[in-house]
Scaffold this active site. Structure first.
Site, PDB file in Angstrom:
ATOM      1  N   CYS A  19       0.781  -1.191  -0.135  1.00  7.62           N
ATOM      2  CA  CYS A  19      -0.040  -0.020   0.065  1.00  7.62           C
ATOM      3  C   CYS A  19       0.854   1.202   0.006  1.00  7.62           C
ATOM      4  O   CYS A  19       1.883   1.424   0.923  1.00  7.62           O
ATOM      5  CB  CYS A  19      -0.828  -0.103   1.303  1.00  7.62           C
ATOM      6  SG  CYS A  19      -1.799   1.674   1.348  1.00  7.62           S
ATOM      7  N   THR A  20       0.899   2.078  -0.954  1.00  6.31           N
ATOM      8  CA  THR A  20       1.480   3.323  -1.257  1.00  6.31           C
ATOM      9  C   THR A  20       1.596   4.242   0.173  1.00  6.31           C
ATOM     10  O   THR A  20       2.404   4.824   0.290  1.00  6.31           O
ATOM     11  CB  THR A  20       1.328   3.895  -2.408  1.00  6.31           C
ATOM     12  OG1 THR A  20       2.093   5.011  -2.594  1.00  6.31           O
ATOM     13  CG2 THR A  20      -0.101   4.258  -2.577  1.00  6.31           C
TER      14      THR A  20
END
Lengths: 124, 130
Positions: free
Chosen positions: B78-79
């Site tokens: 997840c960025t």
């Protein structure tokens, strides 16, 4: 579970709102899942019920972002089922009258039935 | 059956990354498919190429990289979780004015929307938390 289908997902918020990033990242996940048309049930239990309290000021008191404000946008995200566990509320002397948003108070036994009907249960 | 896995426990601090790897291997060994493995929350710590565990301990990053390369499983991180923890790919690093990125090879940054899509496509979704 069906292939490529909308899923029934329960996102359980179990931790106090501001002492860690569990609650904020858990809520982010729930909101995005709802945006993608999953049928999300957001559940508050254990210390997670403190996330529901109104009149929090984490920015002023702790220098932390008030992510709980996003709870007010739950309907816009398509998340309309919000549950709070009665036993957790009673143990912490938290009353539904003090909630920031509308949540349905359910007994633990009823909550278990809701969770048993889900495709995915994710707790944070 | 297609499985999707989310890991949200930090490597070494918790057993989540170990357990998820054991599970992922077992899924494929049993003839199922697995796509993707999504690292969220503290699981994002695994995606730093700067992880340097002691030599007599397991190297979780390398184990996951080898597994992904051998089995063709996608490792998505997840960025938002990763950036909050100082883990960026080179493009993100450039955008934030950082000298370089530190995303470990074999990992790819992704949005939560990709996790939501993976949940839709999966027959089973399994979460390894702290």
């Amino acid at each position: 579970m069906n292939q490529n289908a909308q899923k029934k997902i329960a996102c359980i918020q179990r931790r106090a709102p501001h002492g860690s990033v569990f609650a904020a990242e858990g809520l982010d996940l729930a909101l995005v899942a709802a945006t993608f048309d999953h049928e999300v049930t957001l559940v508050f239990m254990d210390d997670g019920v403190f996330q529901l309290l109104k009149n929090q000021a984490p920015e002023r008191a702790l220098g932390m972002r008030d992510f709980c404000r996003a709870l007010g946008a739950l309907p816009q995200y398509g998340c309309e089922q919000v549950l709070a566990e009665r036993e957790s509320l009673n143990a912490r002397n938290v009353a539904a009258a003090d909630f920031l948003i509308a949540a349905t108070v359910v007994e633990r036994a009823e909550l278990l039935e809701v969770l048993a009907a889900q495709d995915c249960v994710i707790d944070f | 059956m297609n499985f999707a896995v989310m890991v949200s426990g930090a490597p070494y601090s918790t057993q989540a990354c170990d357990s998820a790897l054991h599970f992922a291997r077992a899924v494929l060994r049993c003839g199922h498919s697995l796509q993707p493995v999504f690292f969220y929350h503290d699981g994002a710590w695994l995606a730093s190429e700067l992880n340097c565990p002691p030599q007599d301990d397991r190297h979780l990053v390398r184990e996951w990289q080898n597994f992904a390369a051998e089995c063709g499983v996608e490792l998505a991180v997840c960025t938002a979780s990763a950036q909050r923890r100082g883990i960026l790919d080179h493009a993100e690093a450039a955008r934030h004015g950082k000298p370089r990125g530190n995303l470990a090879g074999g990992f790819r940054v992704a949005g939560l929307g990709q996790l939501a899509g993976a949940m839709a496509a999966a027959d089973r979704f399994v979460h390894f938390g702290p």
